[in-house]
Every structure is written in C-alpha cells, then in structure tokens.
Scaffold this active site. Structure first.
Site, short mmCIF file in Angstrom:
data_model
loop_
_atom_site.label_atom_id
_atom_site.label_comp_id
_atom_site.label_asym_id
_atom_site.label_seq_id
_atom_site.Cartn_x
_atom_site.Cartn_y
_atom_site.Cartn_z
N LYS A 125 0.82 -1.23 0.00
CA LYS A 125 0.00 0.00 0.00
C LYS A 125 0.85 1.27 0.00
O LYS A 125 0.48 2.27 -0.63
CB LYS A 125 -0.96 0.01 1.20
CG LYS A 125 -2.05 -1.05 1.08
CD LYS A 125 -3.00 -1.00 2.26
CE LYS A 125 -3.93 -2.20 2.23
NZ LYS A 125 -4.91 -2.18 3.30
N ASP A 180 -9.86 2.23 3.15
CA ASP A 180 -9.84 1.41 4.37
C ASP A 180 -10.53 2.12 5.54
O ASP A 180 -11.38 1.55 6.22
CB ASP A 180 -8.40 1.08 4.77
CG ASP A 180 -7.77 0.06 3.85
OD1 ASP A 180 -8.51 -0.80 3.32
OD2 ASP A 180 -6.54 0.11 3.66
#
Ligand code: ATR
Length: 282
Positions: free
Chosen positions: A66, A103
């Site tokens: 990420k 997220d």
C-alpha cells in the site's frame, strides 16, 4: 467488453476480494471480472504495469504494497495522502493513474451504519501503530471523538503516528504499558497484526466496561484472540473486520463503476460461507 479488475498483494491467495466484487457486480449488473494477482515482493510496479497493459481497469492493493502504491500513482486523494497509503488504483480520463484509500472510510461505515456504534464524543483506543492504524486514524478523527489514544508495543511509533494526525483532533500516542489505570474506553479497535499469528497484545484490566464495544480489523473463520479477550472482559460487543473489508471494497467498487452496491447481503453471504466446510471456501 468485460472490464477487468484485480487485487494485488503478497500473499494474496486467501483474499476474499474477488468473491466480494463478483457479488457486487452480479447485484448491480456490472460487466466485469475481478481476479487475484500475486506480485513478487520486489516487483510490485512491474506487476501493476503488466496488469494495466493487459487492459486492466483498476486494482485493489493489499499487504505489503500500500505504501509503494502511494508512491507509484500519479495523483492521490486527500484520504490516501493522509494515510500515506493507497488501496485503490484506477485510470483517469487523462490516462494518469489515481490512488485512493478506502480502508478508513470502510471501517467507519461498518462501525456506524452496519453496527450502529457511536463515535462522536466517544473515548476511542486504537491498538497498534503500523500501516493498518495509519489508514484509519484520519476517518476516525473526522467523526469527532472526545479522545483517541493510540497505544503500541513500541511507544515511539504510537507517539510519532499520533503527532502526524494532531491537526485533525484530540489524538495522543503511548505504550501499551501506559494503559494501566487509564480507565475504560467506549470503543477499542485492534489494529495490530497480532491476530494474524493468533496472538494478543498484552493489555491491562480495566479497559473494558459493560458498554465497551471492541473491533478487530483482522478476521478469520474463527473469532480472533482479541475478540475472545473482549468477551472475557465483559465487552458489550466484539466484532471482526469482515464488515470493514466489505465496506472498503464497496467504496472501491463505487469509485470504479459509479454504482453503490448493497453490502448487507454480501456480508450475510460471506458469513454463511464461513460456516460451510472448509474446502468449499476455497
Ligand atoms: P500492519 O500494516 O498490519 O499494521 P505493521 O506496519 O507491521 O503491519 O504493524 C504491525 C503492528 O502490530 C505494530 O503496531 C506492531 O507493534 P510494534 O510497532 O511494537 O512492532 C503490532 N504488533 C504485532 N504483533 C504484536 C503483538 N504480538 N503484540 C502487540 N503488538 C503487536
């Protein structure tokens, strides 16, 4: 033509994202397929370029890429910049790669809408100060908690992480041992990677009152060690992170396709599947 998407990570074999997006696509009538791509640890950029060269329209990015995705994309959303991490990549009309991070908003959606838990004016504790914690602090602080404590096994990391988010709200970092005598919280979120190895951060008594809600960002077929701990402490609730996984996927899906899927039936389907014999979950 059928559009192609994928989740890219290492490891990625056990990702539930293909199933989730397949259910979203069926529900909303989108003509798309969604696959898993295993990228070599040193070969994330090449793997992304390969997928896009094959006609891929977008990617979800998972562990451990990420932060690399954040550096790789051409433009980033404020959310991704805040988290210094990208979990969703798409191609803009100008051909440039954009990155977003769903997220934290996925977690908040699950907490507030699916579970009905309150965040505003509440006392929140986040355990862990790694990538997972970093991705959720911004959206949690935007909900206006009274206090947000980040506690980590390595205190310096928690202090440094909290300092990055100071401007967004009342957040402070400390070590796990500083939690002794700090009193009960309204919501405790486990963002450590301990659950992945069936471990539990060392936590003092007194963090959980009868109204305390607990949430593990991790999930598995069985309740996590953190959920078991929360129940043993008498928590009002202890959820795993499957809901967050589905909600972050729904935000990614909406960014790519412009359609918002209904997450409740997808969560019900995945919970049901988890009850089935193991080899049917492959
Ligand atoms: P992730 O991207 O999953 O957050 P990470 O960046 O490696 O992974 O961070 C893992 C987090 O879990 C860290 O906060 C780590 O604590 P340290 O910073 O002290 O290493 C925490 N963690 C992992 N295992 C743990 C355990 N058994 N007890 C307490 N904390 C743990």
């Amino acid at each position: 033509m059928t559009d192609r998407y994928a989740v890219i990570g290492n490891p990625v074999a056990h990702s539930k994202s293909p199933l989730i997006h397949q259910l979203f696509a069926a529900q909303t009538g989108q003509d798309m397929v969604y696959e898993k791509r295993l990228a070599p640890l040193e070969g994330f950029g090449v793997a992304v370029r390969e997928f896009l060269a094959e006609g891929g329209k977008g990617l979800n990015v998972t562990v451990p890429f990420k932060a690399e995705a954040f550096v790789m994309v051409d433009v980033c959303s404020p959310r991704a910049t805040q988290a210094s991490a990208v979990n969703t990549i798409g191609i803009g009309v100008d051909g440039r790669l954009w990155g977003d991070n769903t997220d934290g908003i996925g977690l908040v959606r699950d907490l507030k809408d699916a579970l009905g838990w309150l965040l505003c004016e509440r006392r929140l504790l986040v355990l862990g100060a790694g990538g997972a914690a970093c991705g959720i602090l911004g959206p949690l602080l935007e909900e206006g908690p009274r206090e947000l404590v980040v506690a980590n096994r390595t205190p310096d990391r928690a202090e440094a992480l909290a300092a990055r988010f100071h401007s967004l709200g009342p957040v402070r970092g400390c070590g796990l041992h500083d939690l002794f005598g700090i009193g009960a919280f309204d919501l405790i979120l486990n963002a450590t990677s301990a659950s992945l190895s069936n471990a539990l951060p060392v936590l003092p008594l007194g963090l959980v009152a009868s109204h305390t809600q607990c949430y593990d960002l991790a999930y598995g077929r069985e309740p996590t060690e953190f959920q078991r701990w929360a129940w043993a402490q008498g928590a009002a609730g202890a959820e795993d992170g499957l809901g967050m996984l589905i909600e972050q996927a729904a935000f990614s899906f909406e960014l790519w396709r412009g359609v918002r899927p209904d997450t409740a039936p997808v969560q019900a389907a995945l919970r049901q599947k988890a009850l089935e014999p193991k080899d049917s979950n492959a």
